[in-house]
Structures are given as structure tokens and as C-alpha cells.
Design a protein around this motif. Structure first.
Motif, mmCIF file in Angstrom:
data_model
loop_
_atom_site.group_PDB
_atom_site.id
_atom_site.type_symbol
_atom_site.label_atom_id
_atom_site.label_comp_id
_atom_site.label_asym_id
_atom_site.label_seq_id
_atom_site.Cartn_x
_atom_site.Cartn_y
_atom_site.Cartn_z
ATOM 1 N N ALA A 240 0.839 -1.210 0.000
ATOM 2 C CA ALA A 240 0.000 0.000 0.000
ATOM 3 C C ALA A 240 0.868 1.251 0.000
ATOM 4 O O ALA A 240 0.595 2.210 -0.729
ATOM 5 C CB ALA A 240 -0.936 -0.006 1.209
ATOM 6 N N PHE A 241 1.930 1.257 0.819
ATOM 7 C CA PHE A 241 2.836 2.408 0.846
ATOM 8 C C PHE A 241 3.520 2.571 -0.506
ATOM 9 O O PHE A 241 3.574 3.678 -1.058
ATOM 10 C CB PHE A 241 3.884 2.236 1.944
ATOM 11 C CG PHE A 241 4.911 3.345 1.968
ATOM 12 C CD1 PHE A 241 4.715 4.466 2.750
ATOM 13 C CD2 PHE A 241 6.075 3.259 1.199
ATOM 14 C CE1 PHE A 241 5.658 5.501 2.766
ATOM 15 C CE2 PHE A 241 7.016 4.276 1.211
ATOM 16 C CZ PHE A 241 6.801 5.401 1.998
ATOM 17 N N ALA A 242 4.065 1.478 -1.049
ATOM 18 C CA ALA A 242 4.821 1.561 -2.302
ATOM 19 C C ALA A 242 3.941 2.055 -3.445
ATOM 20 O O ALA A 242 4.389 2.860 -4.280
ATOM 21 C CB ALA A 242 5.414 0.196 -2.634
ATOM 22 N N ALA A 243 2.687 1.593 -3.493
ATOM 23 C CA ALA A 243 1.786 2.019 -4.565
ATOM 24 C C ALA A 243 1.473 3.503 -4.461
ATOM 25 O O ALA A 243 1.476 4.237 -5.460
ATOM 26 C CB ALA A 243 0.500 1.201 -4.520
ATOM 27 N N GLN A 244 1.218 3.973 -3.230
ATOM 28 C CA GLN A 244 0.930 5.392 -3.043
ATOM 29 C C GLN A 244 2.172 6.235 -3.312
ATOM 30 O O GLN A 244 2.087 7.320 -3.908
ATOM 31 C CB GLN A 244 0.428 5.643 -1.617
ATOM 32 C CG GLN A 244 -0.008 7.062 -1.329
ATOM 33 C CD GLN A 244 -1.258 7.456 -2.088
ATOM 34 O OE1 GLN A 244 -2.117 6.624 -2.353
ATOM 35 N NE2 GLN A 244 -1.367 8.722 -2.453
ATOM 36 N N TRP A 245 3.326 5.751 -2.903
ATOM 37 C CA TRP A 245 4.598 6.447 -3.119
ATOM 38 C C TRP A 245 4.858 6.636 -4.610
ATOM 39 O O TRP A 245 5.263 7.715 -5.062
ATOM 40 C CB TRP A 245 5.714 5.652 -2.460
ATOM 41 C CG TRP A 245 7.029 6.356 -2.329
ATOM 42 C CD1 TRP A 245 8.177 6.085 -3.003
ATOM 43 C CD2 TRP A 245 7.342 7.433 -1.441
ATOM 44 N NE1 TRP A 245 9.191 6.919 -2.588
ATOM 45 C CE2 TRP A 245 8.705 7.765 -1.626
ATOM 46 C CE3 TRP A 245 6.603 8.153 -0.494
ATOM 47 C CZ2 TRP A 245 9.342 8.775 -0.914
ATOM 48 C CZ3 TRP A 245 7.236 9.166 0.223
ATOM 49 C CH2 TRP A 245 8.579 9.471 0.004
ATOM 50 N N LYS A 246 4.592 5.578 -5.384
ATOM 51 C CA LYS A 246 4.774 5.645 -6.838
ATOM 52 C C LYS A 246 3.768 6.617 -7.455
ATOM 53 O O LYS A 246 4.109 7.385 -8.368
ATOM 54 C CB LYS A 246 4.597 4.260 -7.441
ATOM 55 C CG LYS A 246 4.794 4.216 -8.952
ATOM 56 C CD LYS A 246 4.654 2.796 -9.492
ATOM 57 C CE LYS A 246 4.853 2.769 -10.996
ATOM 58 N NZ LYS A 246 4.727 1.372 -11.535
ATOM 59 N N GLN A 247 2.522 6.594 -6.968
ATOM 60 C CA GLN A 247 1.499 7.492 -7.491
ATOM 61 C C GLN A 247 1.874 8.950 -7.260
ATOM 62 O O GLN A 247 1.505 9.836 -8.042
ATOM 63 C CB GLN A 247 0.149 7.181 -6.840
ATOM 64 C CG GLN A 247 -1.020 7.964 -7.417
ATOM 65 C CD GLN A 247 -2.346 7.521 -6.825
ATOM 66 O OE1 GLN A 247 -2.500 6.391 -6.405
ATOM 67 N NE2 GLN A 247 -3.303 8.427 -6.784
#
Length: 425
Positions: A240-247
Motif C-alpha cells: 500500500a505504501f509503495a503504490a501510493q509512493w509511486k502514485q
């Protein structure tokens, strides 16, 4: 919402049934993960609702004198005038649907019930609360829910993720306002929920996304190293963190560390140290528990900023300061990290014998569940925001699809206590 808190059979059973809250259930001490119940219970005919006595047992709470917050209005003249005006109308009937007959979920249900009743005691005028007891099985919950709809104006519950899924997807007519205390399975797959169903469960994935936004605001364009354990809940919040970070336009790499009996392997920590030295990340996001994070910080030192969700909250026992965690930036409920917040101070603390951080968070969720139910019935169809004990709440209900958002405060652990971070949301 945590460090090996719930032990023995209760921990194993309860953690596999409550899913998806910010108290993740398949982590040590957690209460909510997307795992089906591991206990099969034959359907039990629903009991007649029990009218809850308006007194919370002394063993459940610790009371304290509280002054009215600054700016609060005090009725003049007859102090009972407002109450009498409300009492002249039929009381709003709230059905509290909880798995109190479950051996595994009974303690979590008891914590949430205690919080709900603490809030009810403060603002009970014009409301009547009935407890609808269930066991573990979704069939039992569906039968009890159908009865609750006929006997109440609004229903709060159920608590288990599988039970919420049953109500949301079994073709049940959600004919009256219903506040679910957990998220249904498959959340985020695009399936529409009934308009009368408001989901306000705690979510550790939502916490991870908020931490990503916070870290990005403090370190624009930063490279993050996501340090995760191998448990399912740890992988979920790391993703969840990595996906939001990439977004948000940032880069990250993930390293997963093996653990035995909850403790990270020395070889894994050594490899992590070598990777940090070689890659020089701007910050770490730690999808770990507090004990594991202590191991990492003891090896890496404190020079690289470390962020985490409520999973890294070690608690604040008097006289117990964990130097390895000094400076760790985390996100948790106001109930846990802002004891002097005006919305928190007006409610009694929970003082049950089996108190843990996760159960304490469910007590706080119970407080906010009553407050949201009360606001929905007093102002039907009107969107509202609220300083809750579980965060800043934004609710839209009664006019189209229900919408709920919770923003939790950010904090820094320092010297055995929490200090405001000065950033975040």
C-alpha cells in the motif's frame, strides 16, 4: 489500532476472524486481517435484543472529572428543558450488532461495546441502545441483522469482516442506516455497496497510504526503502505504501526480512545494513512491529528517517522508554498518541484486565461509532466532519453512495512518549 499482545488460543482465533482494520489481524497482537473465520459455528437462532443498561461496569473503565471544553455552551434557565424537548419525541433505537457469543471474538466485541456505551452515556438523551448478540457464522449474523432491521431505526455492526461481506453481498435488503465496523472482503475491486451501508472500520492499508503522503511532503522526490517482514499484514501495508509512493511520483525499493518467532534474522539485518550503506535511501518505511523495528534501528542507527504505521507503536508504559525508537515517525489514532486532545479527554479511559493496544483501539472505535450514528440520525442526509477519537472523520450519508474518510494524526516517538510531528495531515 501491538507486540505479541494477545496470547494463546484467543489470539490465534480472534486474529483470524477480524480482518481489515488498522489493527491488522494476522500480525502479532493484531485484530484484523482478510482471513476467513477458522471456526465453524452452526447457525443459532437470534436472541431477543437486550436493552443495554446505561451504566458501564466500573471494572471496564477508569473515570475522571472533565471540565467542559472552552467555548462549550451551557443551557440557561431550566437545565432539563432541552432534554424534555427531545424526550417528547420517540427515542431513536440503535441496534448494536456484535459477536458477543463468540469465544474468539467476545473480548474484541466487549471492548467495542464498552467504548460505544461510554459515548452513549455522555449523549444518551433521545436514544435507546439494544445489544443484538451473535456467534461467529455469517448465517447467524444475517439472521440477527434481519431481526435488528425490524426492531431498530439504525444498526451499528457487524464487527467481523466475513459478516460485513455477508451483509454487503448476500442480497440482503439494507433497508435502514447501517454502520459496519469492518471492511468487506474485496474492498477496492469496484463493487458498489448498498447506499444505506456506511463502512467505518479501521484500516492499516489506509494508514500506510497516509504515511506515504506525509513522508512525501517532508521529503519531496525522495527515494524510499520499504523494509517489510514476511507476514501477510506486513506485505499488505508495504504494498500500500509503495503504490501510493509511486502514485506521488517517487521511487522505492522493497526488502523483505525473514523472521523466527517474531524476531528478524541476524543475517537479514546484516544484509539490510549493507544495502542501506550502498543505496543511501532518503528514508525508510518500516512494515514491521515495534520489536522488529528496535532490532533494525539498533543495527542501522538513527541517521536515516524511519516512518511507520500504528504497527510500530510500542505503547507508552510509565517509566518505559525505548531509546532505539527515538525519532521514529508514525501514525496512529488520537486515542493512542494525543491523550490531551479535547475530543479524547471527555471520555473515560478503558481499564479492563485484558487491555492491549488493539483492544484499546476497538474501544475508541466504539466511541466514534456511537457519535457517527448519533449525528446521522440527528441530521439525516447532511454531510459532516468530526474530530473523533479515531481521527478526523468526514462522512456523507443519506444522499447517494455513503462516503467515509478518516485522517489520523502524525507523531514522533521520543523518550517514551509521543510528540506532534509538525507535519502530515
Amino acid at each position: 489500532m501491538l507486540i505479541k499482545s494477545l496470547k494463546g488460543l484467543f489470539a490465534v482465533s480472534a486474529l483470524t476472524m477480524l480482518s481489515a482494520c488498522s489493527t491488522p489481524c494476522d500480525r502479532p497482537g493484531g485484530l484484523c486481517a482478510p482471513i476467513e473465520p477458522n471456526t465453524s459455528v452452526a447457525p443459532v437462532p437470534p436472541r431477543a435484543p437486550e436493552i443495554i443498561a446505561p451504566v458501564i461496569p466500573e471494572a471496564e473503565v477508569e473515570t475522571m472529572p472533565v471540565d467542559a471544553p472552552p467555548g462549550a455552551s451551557v443551557p440557561s434557565g431550566n437545565p432539563r428543558a432541552a432534554d424534555l424537548a427531545v424526550d417528547s419525541k420517540p427515542a431513536t433505537r440503535i441496534g448494536l450488532l456484535l459477536p458477543t457469543r463468540s469465544d474468539a471474538l467476545g473480548p474484541p466485541a466487549g471492548a467495542l461495546r464498552a467504548g460505544f456505551m461510554a459515548a452513549y452515556e455522555r449523549d444518551r438523551t433521545g436514544f435507546e441502545v439494544k445489544l443484538i448478540e451473535t456467534g461467529d457464522s455469517p448465517q447467524d449474523v444475517l439472521a440477527a441483522y434481519a431481526t435488528a432491521l425490524t426492531e431498530n431505526d439504525i444498526v451499528v455492526g457487524p464487527l467481523a469482516r466475513s459478516a460485513v461481506s455477508a451483509i454487503a453481498g448476500a442480497g440482503v435488503a439494507v433497508s435502514k442506516p447501517t454502520i459496519a465496523l469492518n471492511h468487506p472482503e474485496g474492498r477496492g475491486t469496484g463493487g458498489a455497496l448498498p447506499h444505506n451501508l456506511l463502512v467505518m472500520g479501521l484500516s492499516i492499508e489506509d494508514e500506510a497510504r497516509q504515511v506515504a503522503q506525509w513522508a512525501a511532503s517532508e521529503h519531496p522526490g525522495a527515494r524510499a526503502l520499504v523494509v517489510s517482514g514476511a507476514n501477510a499484514w506486513q506485505r499488505r501495508i508495504a504494498n500500500a505504501f509503495a503504490a501510493q509512493w509511486k502514485q506521488l511520483g517517487n521511487e522505492s525499493q522493497t526488502v523483505e526480512l525473514a523472521a523466527s518467532n517474531g524476531y528478524l534474522s541476524e543475517s537479514g539485518i546484516s544484509q539490510l545494513r549493507n544495502r542501506v550503506d550502498a543505496e543511501q535511501p532518503t528514508l525508510l518505511f518500516t512494515a514491521l512491529d515495534a520489536d522488529q523495528l528496535r532490532q533494525v534501528r539498533a543495527s542501522l542507527g538513527t541517521s536515516v528517517p524511519a516512518y511507520g504505521t500504528s504497527s510500530v507503536n510500542p505503547g507508552t508504559e510509565p517509566g518505559k522508554a525505548l531509546a532505539e525508537l527515538d525519532g521514529v515517525r508514525l501514525l496512529d489514532l488520537p486515542w493512542e498518541v494525543q491523550p490531551d486532545h479535547p475530543a479524547v479527554m471527555v471520555y473515560p479511559r478503558w481499564n479492563a484486565s485484558r487491555r492491549t493496544l488493539d483492544l484499546d483501539r476497538l474501544y475508541a472505535l466504539g466511541i466514534d461509532a456511537f457519535r457517527v450514528a448519533r449525528e446521522i440520525t440527528l441530521h439525516p442526509g447532511a454531510p459532516f466532519t468530526m474530530d473523533g477519537v479515531t481521527g478526523r472523520l468526514s462522512v456523507s450519508f443519506g444522499d447517494g453512495p455513503a462516503r467515509f474518510e478518516r485522517v489520523q494524526p502524525t507523531a514522533v516517538y521520543q523518550g517514551g512518549s509521543f510528540k506532534p510531528s509538525g507535519g502530515g495531515q
